[in-house]
Each structure stands twice: as C-alpha cells, then as structure tokens.
Design an enzyme around this catalytic site. Structure first.
Site, PDB file in Angstrom:
ATOM      1  CD  GLU A   1     -12.052  14.985  44.703  1.00 43.63           C
ATOM      2  OE1 GLU A   1     -12.634  15.336  45.736  1.00 43.63           O
ATOM      3  OE2 GLU A   1     -12.311  13.923  44.124  1.00 43.63           O
ATOM      4  CD  GLU A   2     -13.017  10.731  43.163  1.00 49.65           C
ATOM      5  OE1 GLU A   2     -13.108  10.438  44.367  1.00 49.65           O
ATOM      6  OE2 GLU A   2     -13.960  11.175  42.490  1.00 49.65           O
TER       7      GLU A   2
ATOM      8  CG  ASP B   1     -17.174  12.322  41.708  1.00 52.98           C
ATOM      9  OD1 ASP B   1     -16.565  13.398  41.602  1.00 52.98           O
ATOM     10  OD2 ASP B   1     -16.965  11.516  42.628  1.00 52.98           O
TER      11      ASP B   1
HETATM   12 ZN   LIG Z   1     -15.446  14.409  42.751  1.00 53.37          ZN
END
Ligand SMILES: [Zn+2]
Length: 352
Positions: A127-128, A93
């Site tokens: 994004e996180e 991720d």
């Molecule tokens: Zn991600």
C-alpha cells in the site's frame, strides 16, 4: 490484541519485504480457525496478500481490509507507557487496524453475529508505494457488499479522500555558451511557461473534501549558469477533491498547447466516495491517499465503502508513531457495530 500487535510490529515488513509477516499471520489466523488463502503478487513471489474467512465460503458479504507493509525505517514495539500508548512502526499505520479487524472478526463469529459467508479479511502488501497488493486483489474474482478499509482515522468514519493526477513533464534543449544563446535552446526556458500555466489553473473546491490543490514537487534542469540547459523536468501533483475529469481535461489542454513538452501520467484516480452516514460515529476529513481506488468494481454505487481505523495520520510515517490501547478497543467495537448495522441491510447504492 496487545500481544498480537507487539508480535506484528516486531516483524519488519517494509514495502517489498512482506514475506515473514504473511507467514506469521497465516499460521496465526489458521490457529484462530480461519480458512486462509495466500495470493502472491506474481507466481512464486514472497509478497502475498492474505485472504481469510470462516469455513469454505469464499464469497462474503462484508470485508475488513488493511495493509501489512510499512514505511521505513523499522522501529520495534515498545510500551504501553503511563498514558496507555504503544509505540513502533506500524502501530497506527496500519498494523493496529489489522489487529482490531482480526479481533472484531473473531468476536463477531464467537457471538454468532456473523456466520460462514458473512465476513472475510483481506490483508494486502504494497500500500505504501504503488498499491500493487490491492490492484492484485481486484483479480481474485470476488465481490463484497460492504468493505471497511482500515487506516488511521482517529476512530472516525472518513468522509472521503482526494484523488490525484500526478504528471511528469520533460523538455529538451540544445546546450551552448550562454553568451551566444541564438546558437542553442534552453530546456529550462521551455519548461517554465507551462509550469506557470499549471500554477494559474483554477482548481475547484468540494464542500466536503475542500479545495483541490497543486504542488510542483520536483524540478530539475540545466548544468551551469553559463550553459543553455539541455534538459529539464518537473513533477506536478494535483490533489483532486471534485470532478476528476474536469481537472484532467484542463491539464491535457495545457499540455496540448506545448507540443515540445513531453509528459507521462504517473498516477491518476478520482476521489473515492465513501459511506460515512452512520449513527453513533463521528466523521473526519482526511488528506492522505489510500489504495481504496485500486480495488476495482467496488464503487459507491454498488458497495458501501467505509474508511475507519485507530490512530492518527499525524504520527504515521514518523519516529513517534503510536496508538492508544483505549482507541484500539474503541475501534474494535466500532468495527463490530458497522457489521451489526449493515450486514443485513440490502445495499441500496445510497451514499453520503
Ligand atoms: Zn496506511
């Protein structure tokens, strides 16, 4: 791919600190023959999205995109172990997806499946936390006909994911000795009935994405057992699998019945519809959110959007995060297949 992944994982890039990895990727991609543009999230910021393509044609038919930030803490790269798994923060991720996308793009170009104007890469920050990178990418003035978002979907095409309505509720009261409650008012007591009403909300189910669900994730209020609470607050998150507007309307109706409760909408977006009906690909239902909703003007009616990448969400954000080398290879081939199957198909707006 293995050495690029180990280089990327070993550059810490927690959300907010993506400067070094952007520098590294810029020189790497330039070396590989890409044209690279850097897009800071505001002028002068070290936090930069990377937009890379072949030649000088900025508008491309296909886009591969993923994020270069990770959750904390930084975990250095290790492996492969006996099972051909590699470990470290971001392996699945989503640095694994970034590596796969870069390699697939290089091979597609080398094999002349794509030419200038066909395929671009967008690697975003943030994004996180809040999707600031993808929100910024909406301001580039570019449109793509097909977009593959790289997140850990176990090498399967995601059917979609839930949207969200995130609310913060707060009430104020008047503190007084609880032996004389008529002299004050309790913020806690004012909050409880509205929370109960939210819990009683009937939430619809979607045949593909499953039930919409509610979680009162935080509650704060009060100072002592013998004081009427002067203030209280709670956050409610509703994961929306069906009509976002229906659920939002119900939520606003409850809120309007309690004028003494103030509220803020902290986040809201409907479930993004994705394209997943592709021969040769398995599909998967995912429960996590992505920054797909933040890329504006690319809804399913005019763009084919896919969510696809190596690794499993069940190890993302854990100390055991890993990806298997076999899955990286399989996913790279999956990316190439998606391009080969959709590049020259006019976007019809059909979806599954
Ligand atoms: Zn991600």
């Amino acid at each position: 791919m293995l050495s690029l992944l180990s280089d990327l994982v070993n550059i810490p890039s927690l959300t907010g600190d993506e400067g070094k990895i952007a520098d590294f990727l810029t020189s790497f991609l330039k070396n590989e023959g890409f044209t690279v543009e850097l897009w800071p999230i505001h002028p002068g910021s070290e936090r930069r999205n990377i937009y890379a393509y072949f030649g000088s044609t900025r508008t491309n038919k296909f886009l591969f995109t993923t994020h270069i930030d990770t959750v904390p803490p930084f975990i250095p790269f290790s492996g492969p172990d006996a099972n051909q798994n590699v470990f470290g923060r971001g392996t699945c991720d989503a640095k694994g997806a970034a590596v796969v996308q870069i390699q697939a793009a290089k091979e597609l170009f080398a094999e002349s499946v794509v030419k200038e104007g066909d395929l671009a890469l967008l690697l975003v920050v943030g994004e996180e936390i809040d999707g600031v990178g993808m929100k910024n990418a909406s301001k580039m003035g570019l449109k793509w006909e097909n977009i593959v978002f790289g997140e850990p979907t176990e090498g399967k095409l995601a059917l979609g994911h839930k949207g969200i309505l995130l609310l913060e509720l707060s009430t104020t009261g008047k503190a007084c000795h609880s032996g004389y409650p008529h002299l004050g008012s309790s913020a806690n007591h004012a909050l409880i009935p509205i929370l109960k009403q939210f819990l009683d909300l009937e939430l619809p189910t979607d045949s593909k994405l499953g039930p919409s669900t509610i979680n009162i994730g935080t509650m704060h209020g009060g100072e002592a057992p013998n004081i009427l609470s002067p203030s209280a607050s709670a956050t409610i998150s509703i994961r929306v699998s069906t009509s976002f507007e229906t659920i939002k309307t119900s939520a606003l109706r409850i809120l309007s019945e309690h004028p003494s409760v103030s509220y803020k909408i902290l986040a809201e977006y409907p479930p993004p519809r994705l394209y997943s009906d592709v021969p040769g690909f398995e599909t998967i239902n995912v429960g996590f959110g992505t920054d797909i909703p933040f890329l504006e003007g690319h809804d399913v009616d005019n763009v084919k959007r896919f969510l696809y990448g190596p690794g499993s969400i069940f190890v993302a954000h854990t100390s055991e995060e890993f990806v298997s080398l076999g899955e990286l290879e399989a996913c790279k081939n999956g990316y190439k297949k998606l391009v080969a199957q959709h590049l020259h198909v006019p976007s019809s707006g059909s979806h599954s």
